[in-house]
Design a protein around this motif. Structure first.
Motif, PDB file in Angstrom:
ATOM      1  N   PHE A  33      13.826  19.287 -20.442  1.00 34.56           N
ATOM      2  CA  PHE A  33      14.781  18.558 -19.618  1.00 34.56           C
ATOM      3  C   PHE A  33      14.115  17.448 -18.825  1.00 34.56           C
ATOM      4  O   PHE A  33      12.935  17.493 -18.513  1.00 34.56           O
ATOM      5  N   VAL A  34      14.919  16.426 -18.562  1.00 34.78           N
ATOM      6  CA  VAL A  34      14.510  15.265 -17.791  1.00 34.78           C
ATOM      7  C   VAL A  34      15.299  15.311 -16.491  1.00 34.78           C
ATOM      8  O   VAL A  34      16.526  15.425 -16.513  1.00 34.78           O
ATOM      9  N   VAL A  35      14.599  15.243 -15.374  1.00 38.55           N
ATOM     10  CA  VAL A  35      15.244  15.218 -14.066  1.00 38.55           C
ATOM     11  C   VAL A  35      14.935  13.859 -13.459  1.00 38.55           C
ATOM     12  O   VAL A  35      13.775  13.528 -13.240  1.00 38.55           O
ATOM     13  N   TYR A  36      15.984  13.063 -13.227  1.00 36.64           N
ATOM     14  CA  TYR A  36      15.713  11.775 -12.585  1.00 36.64           C
ATOM     15  C   TYR A  36      16.424  11.702 -11.232  1.00 36.64           C
ATOM     16  O   TYR A  36      17.583  12.037 -11.099  1.00 36.64           O
ATOM     17  N   PHE A  37      15.642  11.319 -10.235  1.00 34.37           N
ATOM     18  CA  PHE A  37      16.157  11.126  -8.878  1.00 34.37           C
ATOM     19  C   PHE A  37      16.465   9.647  -8.718  1.00 34.37           C
ATOM     20  O   PHE A  37      15.673   8.795  -9.134  1.00 34.37           O
ATOM     21  N   GLU A  66      17.855  18.170 -22.147  1.00 37.94           N
ATOM     22  CA  GLU A  66      18.994  17.897 -21.270  1.00 37.94           C
ATOM     23  C   GLU A  66      18.569  16.827 -20.265  1.00 37.94           C
ATOM     24  O   GLU A  66      17.396  16.714 -19.933  1.00 37.94           O
ATOM     25  N   VAL A  67      19.533  16.056 -19.800  1.00 37.76           N
ATOM     26  CA  VAL A  67      19.291  15.032 -18.774  1.00 37.76           C
ATOM     27  C   VAL A  67      20.021  15.449 -17.512  1.00 37.76           C
ATOM     28  O   VAL A  67      21.180  15.874 -17.562  1.00 37.76           O
ATOM     29  N   GLU A 142      10.736   5.622 -20.755  1.00 41.06           N
ATOM     30  CA  GLU A 142       9.540   6.419 -20.430  1.00 41.06           C
ATOM     31  C   GLU A 142       9.804   7.897 -20.729  1.00 41.06           C
ATOM     32  O   GLU A 142       8.983   8.573 -21.350  1.00 41.06           O
ATOM     33  N   ALA A 143      10.949   8.409 -20.306  1.00 40.78           N
ATOM     34  CA  ALA A 143      11.298   9.817 -20.521  1.00 40.78           C
ATOM     35  C   ALA A 143      11.409  10.120 -22.015  1.00 40.78           C
ATOM     36  O   ALA A 143      10.894  11.141 -22.493  1.00 40.78           O
ATOM     37  N   LEU A 144      12.064   9.245 -22.752  1.00 42.71           N
ATOM     38  CA  LEU A 144      12.237   9.440 -24.193  1.00 42.71           C
ATOM     39  C   LEU A 144      10.881   9.435 -24.901  1.00 42.71           C
ATOM     40  O   LEU A 144      10.618  10.272 -25.758  1.00 42.71           O
TER      41      LEU A 144
END
Length: 152
Positions: A33-37, A66-67, A142-144
């Motif tokens: 999972f990707v957590v973006y603030f 998951e995002v 970047e996340a991908l």
């Protein structure tokens, strides 16, 4: 607290855009999972960032990830934001800054603007990569990239 590569995701419970309880621990063992603030719903940079994750959401799902977007906005605001821009992933409300503190996300511009930071976790909930930039366009690619690089 400051999260470093290899650290486990904090075990927090936050409300999602539908007002339901969400725990990071529920994802462990199931998917990466990707957590973006991000600072705030409906602002130009944040909307651009959210839509870039939306436009590549299928790519994340294909990688089994998951995002999750997190800001200090309410669940109601997140719900309106997700509806307006057809954002298919999870938004969490962090009104008391519990998640921001647990992840070690710092504010920018003399503490006036909540930080914009992205964390990428593997299926075991261990931090693979942490990325900090106020440039909203750089977070999704970047996340991908990190997820593709860490595929088993």
């Amino acid at each position: 607290m400051n999260m470093n590569k290899g650290d486990k995701v904090p075990d927090l419970e936050l409300k999602d855009q539908n007002g339901n309880a969400f725990r990071f621990s529920d994802l462990i063992g199931k998917k990466a999972f990707v957590v973006y603030f991000y600072p705030k719903d409906f602002t130009p940079g944040c909307t651009k960032e959210a839509c870039s994750f939306r436009d590549s959401y299928e790519d994340f799902k294909e990688l089994g990830a998951e995002v999750i977007g997190i800001s200090g906005d309410s669940s109601e605001s997140h719900s309106k934001f997700a509806d307006k821009y057809k954002l298919p992933y999870i938004f969490l409300s962090d009104q008391n800054k519990k998640a921001r503190d647990a992840f070690g996300v710092k504010s920018n511009l003399l503490g006036l603007i909540p930080g914009r930071e992205t964390f990428i976790f593997n299926k075991e909930g261990k931090l693979l990569h942490r990325f900090n930039s106020m440039n909203a366009k750089r977070h999704m690619p970047e996340a991908l990239y990190v997820l593709k690089k860490n595929q088993n």
